[in-house]
Design a protein around this motif. Structure first.
Motif, short mmCIF file in Angstrom:
data_model
loop_
_atom_site.label_atom_id
_atom_site.label_comp_id
_atom_site.label_asym_id
_atom_site.label_seq_id
_atom_site.Cartn_x
_atom_site.Cartn_y
_atom_site.Cartn_z
N HIS A 215 0.83 -1.20 0.00
CA HIS A 215 0.00 0.00 0.00
C HIS A 215 0.87 1.25 0.00
CE1 HIS A 215 -3.43 2.55 0.76
NE2 HIS A 215 -2.83 3.06 1.86
N ARG A 216 1.94 1.25 0.82
CA ARG A 216 2.82 2.43 0.85
C ARG A 216 3.53 2.61 -0.49
NH1 ARG A 216 0.16 2.20 4.72
NH2 ARG A 216 0.67 2.79 6.87
N LEU A 217 4.02 1.53 -1.08
CA LEU A 217 4.69 1.65 -2.37
C LEU A 217 3.72 2.11 -3.48
CD1 LEU A 217 6.92 -1.58 -2.33
CD2 LEU A 217 7.66 0.79 -2.03
N ALA A 218 2.45 1.63 -3.44
CA ALA A 218 1.47 2.07 -4.43
C ALA A 218 1.19 3.56 -4.31
CB ALA A 218 0.18 1.26 -4.27
N VAL A 219 1.04 4.06 -3.07
CA VAL A 219 0.80 5.50 -2.87
C VAL A 219 1.99 6.30 -3.38
CG1 VAL A 219 0.48 7.27 -1.12
CG2 VAL A 219 -0.77 5.11 -0.96
N LEU A 220 3.22 5.84 -3.07
CA LEU A 220 4.41 6.53 -3.54
C LEU A 220 4.49 6.52 -5.08
CD1 LEU A 220 7.08 7.96 -2.85
CD2 LEU A 220 8.16 5.69 -2.71
N GLY A 221 4.18 5.36 -5.71
CA GLY A 221 4.22 5.29 -7.18
C GLY A 221 3.20 6.20 -7.83
N ARG A 222 1.97 6.27 -7.28
CA ARG A 222 0.95 7.16 -7.86
C ARG A 222 1.38 8.61 -7.74
NH1 ARG A 222 -2.77 3.47 -5.47
NH2 ARG A 222 -2.97 4.81 -3.64
N GLY A 223 2.00 8.98 -6.62
CA GLY A 223 2.47 10.36 -6.47
C GLY A 223 3.56 10.68 -7.48
N LEU A 224 4.55 9.74 -7.63
CA LEU A 224 5.62 9.99 -8.60
C LEU A 224 5.07 10.09 -10.03
CD1 LEU A 224 8.40 7.62 -7.19
CD2 LEU A 224 8.30 10.13 -7.04
N TRP A 225 4.12 9.18 -10.41
CA TRP A 225 3.54 9.21 -11.77
C TRP A 225 2.76 10.51 -12.03
CZ3 TRP A 225 4.06 7.21 -16.29
CH2 TRP A 225 3.05 7.34 -17.25
N THR A 226 2.03 10.98 -11.01
CA THR A 226 1.29 12.23 -11.15
C THR A 226 2.24 13.40 -11.33
OG1 THR A 226 -0.48 11.34 -9.75
CG2 THR A 226 -0.42 13.72 -10.05
N ALA A 227 3.31 13.43 -10.55
CA ALA A 227 4.28 14.52 -10.68
C ALA A 227 4.97 14.50 -12.03
CB ALA A 227 5.32 14.42 -9.55
N LEU A 228 5.35 13.28 -12.50
CA LEU A 228 6.02 13.17 -13.80
C LEU A 228 5.09 13.58 -14.94
CD1 LEU A 228 8.51 12.27 -15.40
CD2 LEU A 228 7.56 9.95 -15.39
N THR A 229 3.81 13.16 -14.86
CA THR A 229 2.84 13.53 -15.90
C THR A 229 2.62 15.03 -15.94
OG1 THR A 229 1.75 11.39 -15.59
CG2 THR A 229 0.50 13.09 -16.73
N TRP A 230 2.44 15.64 -14.79
CA TRP A 230 2.24 17.10 -14.74
C TRP A 230 3.45 17.84 -15.29
CZ3 TRP A 230 4.73 21.12 -12.23
CH2 TRP A 230 4.06 22.36 -12.26
N THR A 231 4.65 17.33 -14.96
CA THR A 231 5.87 17.99 -15.46
C THR A 231 5.97 17.91 -16.98
OG1 THR A 231 6.99 17.40 -13.39
CG2 THR A 231 8.37 18.02 -15.26
N VAL A 232 5.70 16.70 -17.54
CA VAL A 232 5.79 16.54 -18.99
C VAL A 232 4.75 17.40 -19.70
CG1 VAL A 232 5.50 14.89 -20.86
CG2 VAL A 232 6.84 14.26 -18.85
#
Length: 398
Positions: A215-232
């Motif tokens: 659960h912790r790794l999934a929350v961290l992955g979703r945060g990283l993917w959201t940040a990367l998508t917004w940046t791109v």
């Protein structure tokens, strides 16, 4: 307006050529294609269909004459008589007159021999069976029932008991009193206690720990993917889309809306107007050509027909045709009257000759219808074609 003028100059010859082709097509259809089609239909219905039916009938008849009738005649008049009178009738006669009596005699002899042999063998068999039944079977049956059966039962019971004592009861006791208690209390119960008291709590703890980490790794992955998508999207896609929309799409849309759409509408309206004007021009040109044809061809021909051909035809009809027709009619009537008079003369001469030969007043010839004699009432003139009768006085008649 200049566009409409240019389009009109281009479309007028096309429209006139189109109208000329349509007129030629209608004339060709009315004068050539329709009569030719009717002629072809008539030829097919009146000529080709009967010819095809006749050819089919002829082919069927020829096929039967070549391939059917010879074989039918050969079968009916050669094979059937030869087989019937050369094989079947002699074979039936031989079977009826020779083989049937011989077979019945042989059957009667063999039946007598068989009955004698059967009676002899039956008698011998019954004697041998009586001897065997009383000398062999009855003692063997007594020995089997009185000695062998009890001894066999005793030996079978003893063998079963020895087999159980030697091979079953020791293994059953070993399994029930040694193996089962040792396995139950030495392996199964300790293993079950270890599984229930040690392994089950340990497994539950490991599962809960793994679920928390996932659960912790999934929350961290979703945060990283959201940040990367917004940046791109913010740094790459949005500027590129803005540049493409501003430098390419907007000019194309403006050109399409401000230039191509009005130009297309103007060209379409110009083509419509030019096509209508060309139709009017083509109709006017056609009317002028029709007027010229009427003035230069139709009226002179009509005047020539009414002023020259009609009087000449009437003069020919009145001067030549009617007198010739009248003369022909008179000649035909004269010829018919001459033929009728000659026929009556011949009949009268033949009747007179018959009267001179046979005698008597006016007997009709054999095969010649009797012609009645007639006179007009109160006159001495005779009717043409009838022989005269003697005068009859009313005083004599009264």
């Amino acid at each position: 307006m200049p566009v409409r003028i240019v389009v009109l100059v281009v479309v007028v010859p096309v429209r006139m050529l189109w109208d000329l082709l349509a007129l030629c097509g209608r004339a060709l259809h009315r004068t050539v294609l329709r009569p030719v089609g009717h002629g072809l239909v008539w030829v097919y219905a009146v000529v080709l269909t009967p010819v095809g039916h006749a050819l089919a009938w002829l082919a069927v008849v020829l096929g039967k004459a070549v391939f059917v009738w010879p074989w039918v005649g050969l079968w009916r008049y050669v094979v059937v008589p030869v087989v019937t009178y050369g094989l079947v009738v002699p074979a039936v006669w031989v079977h009826r007159q020779v083989l049937t009596p011989v077979g019945r005699g042989v059957a009667w002899v063999l039946t007598g021999l068989g009955r004698g042999i059967g009676w002899t063998l039956g008698t011998l068999g019954r004697g041998i069976a009586w001897l065997v039944g009383h000398l062999v079977v009855a003692p063997a049956r007594w020995v089997h029932r009185s000695l062998l059966t009890p001894v066999g039962h005793a030996l079978a019971w003893l063998a079963v008991v020895l087999g159980k004592v030697l091979f079953v009861w020791p293994w059953v006791g070993l399994w029930r009193y040694v193996v089962v208690p040792v396995v139950t209390y030495g392996l199964v119960l300790p293993v079950a206690w270890v599984y229930r008291q040690v392994l089950t709590p340990l497994g539950h703890g490991i599962v809960r720990l793994a679920a928390g980490l996932w659960h912790r790794l999934a929350v961290l992955g979703r945060g990283l993917w959201t940040a990367l998508t917004w940046t791109v999207l913010t740094l790459l896609v949005t500027p590129v889309v803005w540049l493409v929309g501003t430098l390419v799409v907007a000019p194309l849309v403006w050109i399409f809306q401000r230039v191509l759409v009005p130009l297309g509408r103007e060209i379409g309206a110009a083509f419509v107007v030019a096509w209508r004007v060309a139709g009017y021009v083509s109709s006017a040109v056609g009317s002028a050509v029709r007027w010229l044809v009427v003035q230069l061809v139709v009226r002179p021909v009509r005047w020539f027909y009414g002023s020259v051909c009609t009087p000449v035809g009437h003069a020919v009809r009145d001067v030549v045709w009617r007198p010739a027709k009248r003369a022909a009619v008179e000649a035909g009537r004269a010829a018919a009257a001459a033929v009728r008079s000659a026929r009556e003369t011949i009949r009268q001469a033949r009747r007179d000759a018959w009267r001179a030969l046979v005698g008597g007043p006016g007997y009709a010839e054999p095969g010649e219808p009797l012609v009645p004699q007639a006179r007009t009432l109160g006159s001495t003139t005779t009717v043409p074609g009838a022989a005269a009768e003697p005068e009859i006085s009313l005083h004599k008649q009264g």
